[in-house]
Write a protein that holds these residues in place. Structure first.
Motif, PDB file in Angstrom:
ATOM      1  N   UNK A  85      11.528 -11.275  -9.769  1.00  0.00           N
ATOM      2  CA  UNK A  85      11.685  -9.861 -10.105  1.00  0.00           C
ATOM      3  C   UNK A  85      13.053  -9.322  -9.743  1.00  0.00           C
ATOM      4  N   UNK A  86      13.794 -10.071  -8.952  1.00  0.00           N
ATOM      5  CA  UNK A  86      15.163  -9.669  -8.610  1.00  0.00           C
ATOM      6  C   UNK A  86      16.192 -10.397  -9.469  1.00  0.00           C
ATOM      7  N   UNK A  87      15.727 -11.113 -10.487  1.00  0.00           N
ATOM      8  CA  UNK A  87      16.626 -11.846 -11.377  1.00  0.00           C
ATOM      9  C   UNK A  87      17.637 -10.886 -11.995  1.00  0.00           C
ATOM     10  N   UNK A 100      -1.365  -9.851 -18.726  1.00  0.00           N
ATOM     11  CA  UNK A 100      -0.525 -10.983 -18.350  1.00  0.00           C
ATOM     12  C   UNK A 100       0.306 -10.668 -17.106  1.00  0.00           C
ATOM     13  N   UNK A 101       0.838  -9.457 -17.037  1.00  0.00           N
ATOM     14  CA  UNK A 101       1.671  -9.082 -15.893  1.00  0.00           C
ATOM     15  C   UNK A 101       0.861  -9.056 -14.605  1.00  0.00           C
ATOM     16  N   UNK A 102      -0.373  -8.563 -14.686  1.00  0.00           N
ATOM     17  CA  UNK A 102      -1.229  -8.537 -13.500  1.00  0.00           C
ATOM     18  C   UNK A 102      -1.515  -9.952 -13.017  1.00  0.00           C
ATOM     19  N   UNK A 103      -1.826 -10.853 -13.940  1.00  0.00           N
ATOM     20  CA  UNK A 103      -2.063 -12.249 -13.564  1.00  0.00           C
ATOM     21  C   UNK A 103      -0.810 -12.859 -12.944  1.00  0.00           C
ATOM     22  N   UNK A 104       0.338 -12.612 -13.543  1.00  0.00           N
ATOM     23  CA  UNK A 104       1.577 -13.169 -13.013  1.00  0.00           C
ATOM     24  C   UNK A 104       1.841 -12.696 -11.582  1.00  0.00           C
ATOM     25  N   UNK A 105       1.615 -11.421 -11.321  1.00  0.00           N
ATOM     26  CA  UNK A 105       1.859 -10.892  -9.979  1.00  0.00           C
ATOM     27  C   UNK A 105       0.841 -11.419  -8.975  1.00  0.00           C
ATOM     28  N   UNK A 106      -0.413 -11.519  -9.384  1.00  0.00           N
ATOM     29  CA  UNK A 106      -1.437 -11.996  -8.450  1.00  0.00           C
ATOM     30  C   UNK A 106      -1.290 -13.483  -8.158  1.00  0.00           C
ATOM     31  N   UNK A 112       6.211 -12.235  -5.064  1.00  0.00           N
ATOM     32  CA  UNK A 112       6.828 -11.262  -5.956  1.00  0.00           C
ATOM     33  C   UNK A 112       6.062  -9.946  -5.980  1.00  0.00           C
ATOM     34  N   UNK A 113       4.752 -10.026  -5.832  1.00  0.00           N
ATOM     35  CA  UNK A 113       3.956  -8.806  -5.724  1.00  0.00           C
ATOM     36  C   UNK A 113       4.367  -8.032  -4.477  1.00  0.00           C
ATOM     37  N   UNK A 114       4.583  -8.734  -3.371  1.00  0.00           N
ATOM     38  CA  UNK A 114       5.017  -8.075  -2.138  1.00  0.00           C
ATOM     39  C   UNK A 114       6.385  -7.417  -2.325  1.00  0.00           C
ATOM     40  N   UNK A 115       7.278  -8.106  -3.046  1.00  0.00           N
ATOM     41  CA  UNK A 115       8.600  -7.536  -3.307  1.00  0.00           C
ATOM     42  C   UNK A 115       8.474  -6.227  -4.067  1.00  0.00           C
ATOM     43  N   UNK A 116       7.622  -6.210  -5.089  1.00  0.00           N
ATOM     44  CA  UNK A 116       7.495  -5.021  -5.915  1.00  0.00           C
ATOM     45  C   UNK A 116       6.809  -3.885  -5.167  1.00  0.00           C
ATOM     46  N   UNK A 117       5.844  -4.221  -4.320  1.00  0.00           N
ATOM     47  CA  UNK A 117       5.205  -3.177  -3.511  1.00  0.00           C
ATOM     48  C   UNK A 117       6.212  -2.570  -2.533  1.00  0.00           C
ATOM     49  N   UNK A 118       7.054  -3.413  -1.974  1.00  0.00           N
ATOM     50  CA  UNK A 118       8.029  -2.935  -0.986  1.00  0.00           C
ATOM     51  C   UNK A 118       9.189  -2.190  -1.647  1.00  0.00           C
ATOM     52  N   UNK A 119       9.480  -2.553  -2.897  1.00  0.00           N
ATOM     53  CA  UNK A 119      10.627  -1.946  -3.578  1.00  0.00           C
ATOM     54  C   UNK A 119      10.196  -1.452  -4.957  1.00  0.00           C
ATOM     55  N   UNK A 125      -5.489  -5.488  -4.334  1.00  0.00           N
ATOM     56  CA  UNK A 125      -5.869  -5.982  -5.658  1.00  0.00           C
ATOM     57  C   UNK A 125      -5.872  -7.510  -5.669  1.00  0.00           C
ATOM     58  N   UNK A 126      -6.944  -8.090  -6.203  1.00  0.00           N
ATOM     59  CA  UNK A 126      -7.079  -9.548  -6.236  1.00  0.00           C
ATOM     60  C   UNK A 126      -8.005  -9.942  -7.379  1.00  0.00           C
ATOM     61  N   UNK A 127      -8.010 -11.232  -7.702  1.00  0.00           N
ATOM     62  CA  UNK A 127      -8.878 -11.719  -8.765  1.00  0.00           C
ATOM     63  C   UNK A 127     -10.347 -11.582  -8.364  1.00  0.00           C
TER      64      UNK A 127
END
Length: 428
Positions: free
Chosen positions: A337-339, A254-260, A265-272, A378-380
């Protein structure tokens, strides 16, 4: 059940399986305590955050589903009591006794000692798919990771991992395997029976030849002080096995689907990457793997939001609806993700709060972090609308398959083999 009851078929639709949150929002706004009728059993769904948290600690809502006149066997089949009569389905003081024993064996020291092994399993699984640039992420990674971890923790021999996994997946995917309802029930009952006999044999084997594992620790505690019966040893082992891998596996998918589907938000997590611990909590709030807490039974007539819940009724506390309650979370349908971190109900609440929360968080952080770090681009692998999910009425929210693609790269060069092509990699 009152005349205002909605039919289960009106709630658990194909659209609901893809995205249940519009239905949750409607129920929460219109009928926050909603009676639901179905051919198998009737229930009440509680969807608001405050009501859900109150229900999770309400002593009038019993977790003991095996008492006189209760419906557990009718709902889940004749073999289910042998496996499920454990602390998950018990009330204090019985629940308190069982949980205290397991908590001692499931200690933070034992869990923290697993961290290097969890990281090793993660890397081993990813090494198998890295050279191919594609994978079926549920079967290649999300399911085997927590299954291998909990199996090793319990002391299940490696040679038995695959067949134990097969039995648990028959139970998990009930209703989605293309079988008739009768065939499906028969398959689940057979898997339950085989798993019960296997775990009973495992307990006997560990009693004769104890090791440094959780089952041996439970047996020692039982034999020294008589704190657990033989049946409780088996059912506790089943609970730890199933709960110890299923929700973590579905969370990773579920988390992978949400990020993709939220590339910003995926970019935010990759950067931070330092946001990963709080991101895990937000991803769990956003689309948790356990939509509804395990069933409760009203021990007397009770009232929530002006709705009378009669004695003996089954009550479902809808965790995923509560976690999208706008009265508790600003803009709750937005993944952020910054909530600012606030309390969510993804791990439950009260005395039944998830016992394995430390292990689940560790596996999620190591596993999801490695996916983002080691699988570039990473992508579908299929359009998101073609993803195959568990059926709408499943107690779990998860995927049957998650095909993905990424930039192929060599596996590690530390001398260990990269593995063989996976089913997805060799046939696509």
């Amino acid at each position: 059940m009152t005349e205002q009851a909605v039919r289960a078929s009106e709630v658990y639709t194909d659209e609901f399986a893809v995205d249940p949150y519009p239905t949750f929002a409607r129920l929460r706004a219109e009928t926050p305590v909603c009676p639901v009728s179905s051919p198998r059993f009737d229930s009440y769904l509680i969807t608001g955050f405050d009501d859900a948290r109150a229900a999770l600690t309400d002593p009038r809502l019993s977790k003991d589903l095996y008492g006189p006149g209760r419906h557990y066997l009718r709902i889940f089949g004749p073999n289910s009591e042998a496996l499920n009569r454990n602390m998950l389905n018990a009330d204090p003081p019985e629940h308190t006794r069982l949980r205290r024993i397991v908590s001692q064996a499931f200690s933070p020291r034992r869990i923290e000692a697993l961290r290097p092994r969890v990281a090793e399993i993660v890397d081993d699984l990813l090494d198998r798919v890295l050279p191919h640039g594609r994978a079926e992420l549920m079967h290649d990674f999300a399911i085997p990771l927590p299954m291998r971890v909990i199996s090793e923790l319990l002391g299940i021999p490696e040679a038995d991992h695959d067949r134990v996994l097969d039995w648990t997946q028959v139970i998990r995917t009930s209703g989605s395997a293309g079988r008739s309802p009768e065939q499906d029930r028969a398959a689940v009952q057979e898997a339950q029976l085989r798993l019960y006999h296997y775990l009973a044999d495992l307990v006997q084997s560990k009693r004769a030849h104890p090791g440094d594992d959780l089952v041996s620790a439970l047996i020692e505690d039982c034999d020294q002080a008589g704190k657990l019966s033989e049946a409780e040893l088996v059912t506790t082992t089943f609970l730890l096995l199933f709960a110890g891998h299923q929700t973590t596996a579905d969370f990773l998918g579920n988390a992978t689907v949400a990020l993709l589907t939220h590339p910003d938000q995926l970019d935010v997590l990759r950067a931070r990457p330092e946001l990963l611990p709080s991101a895990i909590e937000e991803l769990l709030r956003f689309d948790g793997p356990l939509p509804v807490a395990s069933p409760r039974i009203a021990t007397e007539d009770i009232e929530y939001r002006g709705v009378r819940i009669p004695q003996g009724a089954i009550v479902g506390v809808v965790l995923n609806a509560a976690n999208h309650d706008p009265a508790q979370f600003a803009d709750p349908d937005r993944l952020d993700l910054c909530r600012e971190r606030g309390p969510h109900l993804g791990f439950g609440y009260g005395v039944h709060y998830c016992l394995g929360v430390s292990l689940a968080r560790m596996e999620a952080r190591i596993g999801l972090g490695a996916l983002l770090r080691r699988l570039p681009e990473l992508r579908f692998g299929v359009p998101v609308g073609e993803l195959r999910r568990l059926p709408a009425a499943s107690p779990f929210r998860g995927l049957l398959e998650l095909p993905v693609r990424f930039t192929a790269s060599p596996a590690r060069t530390d001398g260990r083999p990269a593995g063989v092509p996976t089913r997805a990699a060799s046939h696509q």
